[in-house]
Design a protein around this motif. Structure first.
Motif, short mmCIF file in Angstrom:
data_model
loop_
_atom_site.label_atom_id
_atom_site.label_comp_id
_atom_site.label_asym_id
_atom_site.label_seq_id
_atom_site.Cartn_x
_atom_site.Cartn_y
_atom_site.Cartn_z
N ILE A 110 0.88 -1.20 -0.15
CA ILE A 110 -0.06 0.05 0.12
C ILE A 110 0.69 1.29 -0.16
N GLY A 111 2.01 1.08 0.22
CA GLY A 111 3.05 2.35 0.22
C GLY A 111 3.27 3.13 1.56
N ALA A 112 4.30 3.94 1.54
CA ALA A 112 4.49 4.40 2.94
C ALA A 112 3.52 5.35 3.41
N VAL A 113 2.79 6.08 2.67
CA VAL A 113 1.88 7.15 3.02
C VAL A 113 0.47 6.35 3.56
N ARG A 114 0.11 5.40 2.87
CA ARG A 114 -1.08 4.57 3.42
C ARG A 114 -0.67 3.80 4.52
N PHE A 115 0.67 3.43 4.72
CA PHE A 115 1.07 2.56 5.73
C PHE A 115 1.02 3.59 7.08
N LEU A 116 1.48 4.73 7.01
CA LEU A 116 1.29 5.57 8.17
C LEU A 116 -0.07 6.05 8.59
N PHE A 223 -6.53 -5.72 15.31
CA PHE A 223 -6.70 -6.86 14.41
C PHE A 223 -7.87 -6.71 13.55
N LEU A 224 -9.13 -6.35 14.21
CA LEU A 224 -10.45 -6.28 13.56
C LEU A 224 -10.35 -5.16 12.77
N PHE A 225 -9.73 -3.85 13.02
CA PHE A 225 -9.64 -2.84 12.33
C PHE A 225 -8.83 -3.23 11.07
N GLY A 226 -7.61 -3.50 11.27
CA GLY A 226 -6.89 -3.92 10.15
C GLY A 226 -7.55 -4.84 9.00
N PHE A 227 -8.25 -5.94 9.54
CA PHE A 227 -8.71 -6.75 8.88
C PHE A 227 -10.07 -6.28 7.93
N LEU A 228 -10.91 -5.68 8.61
CA LEU A 228 -12.07 -5.11 8.19
C LEU A 228 -11.95 -3.96 7.17
N THR A 229 -11.12 -3.22 7.40
CA THR A 229 -10.91 -1.87 6.66
C THR A 229 -9.77 -1.91 5.56
N PHE A 230 -9.10 -2.96 5.70
CA PHE A 230 -8.04 -3.07 4.68
C PHE A 230 -8.14 -2.63 3.32
N PRO A 231 -9.44 -3.01 2.72
CA PRO A 231 -9.69 -2.59 1.44
C PRO A 231 -9.81 -1.09 1.13
N LEU A 232 -9.88 -0.39 1.93
CA LEU A 232 -10.12 1.14 2.20
C LEU A 232 -8.68 1.74 1.90
N PHE A 233 -7.66 0.88 2.25
CA PHE A 233 -6.25 1.30 2.18
C PHE A 233 -5.53 0.68 0.60
N ASP A 234 -6.06 -0.53 0.43
CA ASP A 234 -5.47 -1.13 -0.85
C ASP A 234 -6.30 -0.73 -2.18
N VAL A 235 -6.17 0.75 -2.38
CA VAL A 235 -7.06 1.19 -3.37
C VAL A 235 -6.24 0.96 -4.83
N LYS A 236 -5.27 0.72 -4.96
CA LYS A 236 -4.63 0.48 -6.17
C LYS A 236 -5.13 -0.91 -6.76
N ARG A 237 -5.73 -2.00 -5.94
CA ARG A 237 -5.74 -3.19 -6.26
C ARG A 237 -7.54 -3.14 -7.01
N PRO A 238 -7.55 -4.05 -7.96
CA PRO A 238 -8.91 -4.35 -8.33
C PRO A 238 -9.83 -4.70 -7.38
N ARG A 239 -11.12 -3.92 -7.40
CA ARG A 239 -11.93 -4.19 -6.44
C ARG A 239 -12.99 -5.47 -6.83
N THR A 240 -12.27 -6.74 -7.18
CA THR A 240 -13.13 -7.71 -7.87
C THR A 240 -13.70 -8.54 -6.57
N LEU A 241 -13.33 -8.21 -5.47
CA LEU A 241 -13.68 -9.09 -4.17
C LEU A 241 -14.40 -8.38 -3.20
N VAL A 242 -15.56 -8.68 -2.76
CA VAL A 242 -16.29 -7.58 -1.75
C VAL A 242 -15.69 -8.08 -0.31
N PHE A 243 -16.01 -7.29 0.37
CA PHE A 243 -15.60 -7.38 2.01
C PHE A 243 -16.60 -7.09 3.04
#
Length: 243
Positions: A110-116, A223-243
């Motif tokens: 996800i890159g440095a900015v989104r990591f922070l 853990f729950l925050f990272g697990f559930l919200t990760f698609p919001l940070f993974d914006v460069k990836r194709p959104r072909t899978l729902v969460f």
């Protein structure tokens, strides 16, 4: 006629140039900051001064059970600054190891900015999950383990996909929540991790550390925050899978 030698040439040259510590710069920077703060506290400051720092920059649920106007400004920054403080060598070393293992693939993906940004938001989420389960407590919460747990949760959405793991784990497709639990390895990791924290919640100690000293609530919240919200940070990836 000379016999060709194996392992020479360009490939051998590239192998020699492989860095000894193959971590993303943002992870190295985070580790350096955590250890710098800890070493200053450990060797340059008195115990009394450290107690004042923990009170002013650690997270205390009791601050939010009363009027914020009576609490000074610590309520504003402590949901982040507590994650930069540690209470001992075991505390910081364990967090550093897990940050290196799981923070690295997340940072590469996800890159440095989104990591922070994930660090800041997951620190706050972990702290307030802790506060919600122990409302009004005078306990001081410190340590990066809630943030590290968020990176673990985020990593579970892709590191086990396609049988990849470090250093190519960041290239895996993002899994839907249902797909995580269909994968045997991912499911086992999540369930064992949650079971370990629930054991701490009922009083089981690990690695010689008293269960009462471990903020399992912050671990689970992160853990729950990272697990559930990760698609919001993974914006460069194709959104072909729902969460």
């Amino acid at each position: 006629m000379q016999t060709p030698r194996m392992g020479g040439g360009r490939m051998d040259h590239e192998r020699r140039r492989e860095p000894a510590i193959n971590l993303p710069p943002v992870v190295i920077g985070a580790l350096a900051l955590l250890f710098a703060i800890f070493l200053v506290q450990e060797f340059l400051l008195s115990y009394r001064t450290n107690v004042m720092i923990w009170q002013d920059f650690g997270f205390l649920p009791v601050r939010y059970a009363h009027s914020l106007s009576q609490q000074g400004w610590a309520w504003l920054w402590s949901p982040l600054t507590y994650s930069l403080l540690h209470g001992g060598w075991t505390h910081i070393v364990f967090n550093a190891i897990w940050l290196a293992i799981f923070g690295a693939p997340v940072a590469r993906r996800i890159g440095a900015v989104r990591f922070l940004i994930l660090w800041v938001t997951s620190a706050a989420a972990s702290a307030f999950f802790f506060a919600a389960t122990d409302w009004g407590a005078v306990t001081v919460l410190i340590g990066a383990s809630g943030v590290v747990s968020a990176y673990m949760g985020a990593a579970c959405r892709f590191v086990f996909a396609g049988g990849r793991f470090l250093p190519q784990a960041h290239l895996g497709p993002r899994l839907a929540i249902a797909d995580v639990f269909r994968d045997r390895t991912a499911r086992a990791f999540v369930l064992v991790w949650l079971a370990g924290n629930l054991l701490i919640a009922v009083g089981v100690s690990f690695a010689g550390v008293s269960a009462g000293e471990i903020a399992w609530q912050a671990h689970i919240g992160g853990f729950l925050f990272g697990f559930l919200t990760f698609p919001l940070f993974d914006v460069k990836r194709p959104r072909t899978l729902v969460f």
